[in-house]
Enzyme design. Structure first.
Site, mmCIF file in Angstrom:
data_model
loop_
_atom_site.group_PDB
_atom_site.id
_atom_site.type_symbol
_atom_site.label_atom_id
_atom_site.label_comp_id
_atom_site.label_asym_id
_atom_site.label_seq_id
_atom_site.Cartn_x
_atom_site.Cartn_y
_atom_site.Cartn_z
ATOM 1 N N HIS A 170 0.811 -1.224 0.000
ATOM 2 C CA HIS A 170 0.000 0.000 0.000
ATOM 3 C C HIS A 170 0.840 1.267 0.000
ATOM 4 C CE1 HIS A 170 0.475 -0.453 4.475
ATOM 5 N NE2 HIS A 170 0.559 0.862 4.407
ATOM 6 N N ASP A 200 -0.160 -7.420 1.136
ATOM 7 C CA ASP A 200 0.377 -6.101 1.478
ATOM 8 C C ASP A 200 1.900 -6.078 1.505
ATOM 9 O OD1 ASP A 200 0.175 -3.398 1.986
ATOM 10 O OD2 ASP A 200 0.234 -3.654 4.157
ATOM 11 N N GLY A 272 3.683 6.840 8.429
ATOM 12 C CA GLY A 272 4.995 6.821 7.788
ATOM 13 C C GLY A 272 5.820 5.605 8.150
ATOM 14 N N ASN A 273 5.403 4.847 9.186
ATOM 15 C CA ASN A 273 6.141 3.645 9.577
ATOM 16 C C ASN A 273 5.891 2.459 8.653
ATOM 17 O OD1 ASN A 273 6.109 4.675 12.840
ATOM 18 N ND2 ASN A 273 7.888 3.550 12.092
ATOM 19 N N SER A 274 4.848 2.508 7.838
ATOM 20 C CA SER A 274 4.514 1.374 6.980
ATOM 21 C C SER A 274 5.703 0.944 6.134
ATOM 22 C CB SER A 274 3.351 1.726 6.056
ATOM 23 O OG SER A 274 2.132 1.595 6.720
ATOM 24 N N GLY A 331 -7.659 -27.498 5.114
ATOM 25 C CA GLY A 331 -8.866 -28.113 4.589
ATOM 26 C C GLY A 331 -9.682 -28.803 5.654
#
Length: 413
Positions: A170, A200, A272-274, A331
């Site tokens: 992102h 992500d 901003g840490n992403s 499953g």
């Protein structure tokens, strides 16, 4: 049990941060206080004062509920938008905003190069936070992504000396240009190796040599209470280090209906840490910081989350190889409440699954996975983090007092 307990998280639509300080997005969690409709009773003859009083009471209760909901409502904040400061000097926040899940339209880098993410066991002496910062700083980068609506900003981690970079998907989604800024302020344009919005995660490539690769540790070796540190561009302040502990090894967090299995930490994670690293006390990258939970009144503290390194390796290795990333599941469905003496009871087994082919049936008690005792659903989730369809897990189960061990292949969700 819900099927979500049977699989790994898939990600979701993500926000995009901006150096120009746009409004930060928020993905709402279930409301702490439910809304109620305002009842409008009819007035009947001379009894109207009693009904008017009842109407007023209900209206006051409903209005209070709405106000409390707006004030205490928890939110998931995806950490690469910066807060917006308006001309009046106050912080502003929009309730809803949509974000691109499309790959950036930047040059594509070569795949199939054989580069992988190496996971190291804990080794060496434990470091203090000064030493952790000094060791990790050369491997941490800032990322600027330009879009048609402006720009976004986040953080990243150097994977190889020749320019492979890992970050959140992102952070760069929908960008027309991506720049990587190193600790020495050198700026380089990046090309795209691979991108998976569902996980992500994205892998970038810059034309460089002699970079300092981060050391990646195995997130499966973490323990609750272990010290960790988050490193990234908090609110645009480059290379900010915050400390905390591991609050949970695998916390299932739902974002837009999709469940994500994440490390929970008390280390402060801000806008901003992403894409930046979550570091253990050996200076190893144990996760990629991605989201936090906040409330409008600021009462929620220390609720940050990171993608575990075991999952990062599985996804990044396949992105670099140019392969499809898939989620692997057993499953079967289990009762999440452990049986007396430990283990989980199988409630249902899909007949087209590897579990069924290996002989597992409803009523069996799962006792261990890869030799480690199973005490809860989290143990099964941890085992699957670094695996995909076709990979096998050794499962030990009990049936009529007898103990059996079989290899079970995961299937694609």
């Amino acid at each position: 049990m819900d099927n979500q307990n049977d699989g790994l998280w898939q990600g979701g639509p993500w926000e995009q941060p901006s150096p120009a300080f746009p409004n930060p997005p928020a993905v709402r969690l279930p409301k702490a206080v439910s809304r109620r409709s305002v009842l409008r009773p009819r007035r009947r003859g001379r009894r109207w004062p009693w009904f008017l009083g009842l109407f007023t009471l209900i209206a006051v209760i409903c209005l209070s509920t709405v106000l409390l909901d707006r004030y205490f409502r928890p939110r998931l904040i995806l950490q690469d938008h910066f807060p917006s400061i308006g001309g009046d000097g106050f912080y502003h926040q929009e309730d809803e905003e949509e974000y691109s899940t499309e790959p950036p339209s930047i040059p594509r880098a070569e795949t199939g190069t054989g580069v992988t993410v190496p996971l190291e066991p804990p080794q060496g002496e434990k470091l203090d936070y000064i030493q952790i910062y000094q060791r990790a700083l050369p491997s941490a980068v800032s990322i600027e992504a330009l879009t048609g609506q402006g720009g976004s900003a986040g953080s990243g981690v150097v994977l190889t000396q020749d320019g492979y970079i890992i970050t959140n998907a992102h952070v760069v989604a929908g960008a027309s240009e991506v720049r990587v800024i190193f600790h020495n302020n050198q700026r380089m344009s990046a090309s795209l190796v691979g991108f998976d919005a569902a996980e992500d995660l994205a892998v970038l490539k810059v034309d460089a040599q002699g970079l300092t690769p981060a050391r990646f540790g195995d997130s499966n070796t973490l323990q609750v209470g272990e010290p960790v540190a988050a490193l990234g561009d908090s609110l645009g302040y480059r290379a900010t280090l915050t400390n905390g502990i591991v609050s949970s090894l695998v916390r299932e967090v739902e974002v837009d209906g999709i469940t994500m299995a994440l490390i929970q930490t008390s280390a402060a994670i801000n806008f901003g840490n992403s894409g930046g690293p979550l570091l253990n006390q050996y200076g190893q990258v144990m996760g990629i910081n991605t989201i936090k939970i906040v409330t409008e009144d600021g009462s929620a503290e220390g609720l940050g989350f990171a993608i575990p390194s075991a999952r990062i390796k599985y996804v990044a290795d396949r992105l670099i190889a140019g392969e499809e990333v898939q989620t692997g599941v057993f499953g079967f469905t289990v009762n999440t409440v452990p049986v007396e003496g430990g283990g989980l009871e199988l409630i249902d087994v899909e007949e087209d699954s590897g579990a069924w082919a290996s002989g597992l049936r409803p009523g069996d008690i799962l006792a261990a996975a890869n030799g480690a005792p199973i005490s809860g659903i989290e143990d099964l989730t941890l085992v699957k983090l670094g695996l995909g369809p076709g990979d096998t897990v050794s499962l030990t189960y009990l049936r009529n007092g007898e103990r059996f061990t079989v290899d079970v292949a995961l299937i694609a969700r």
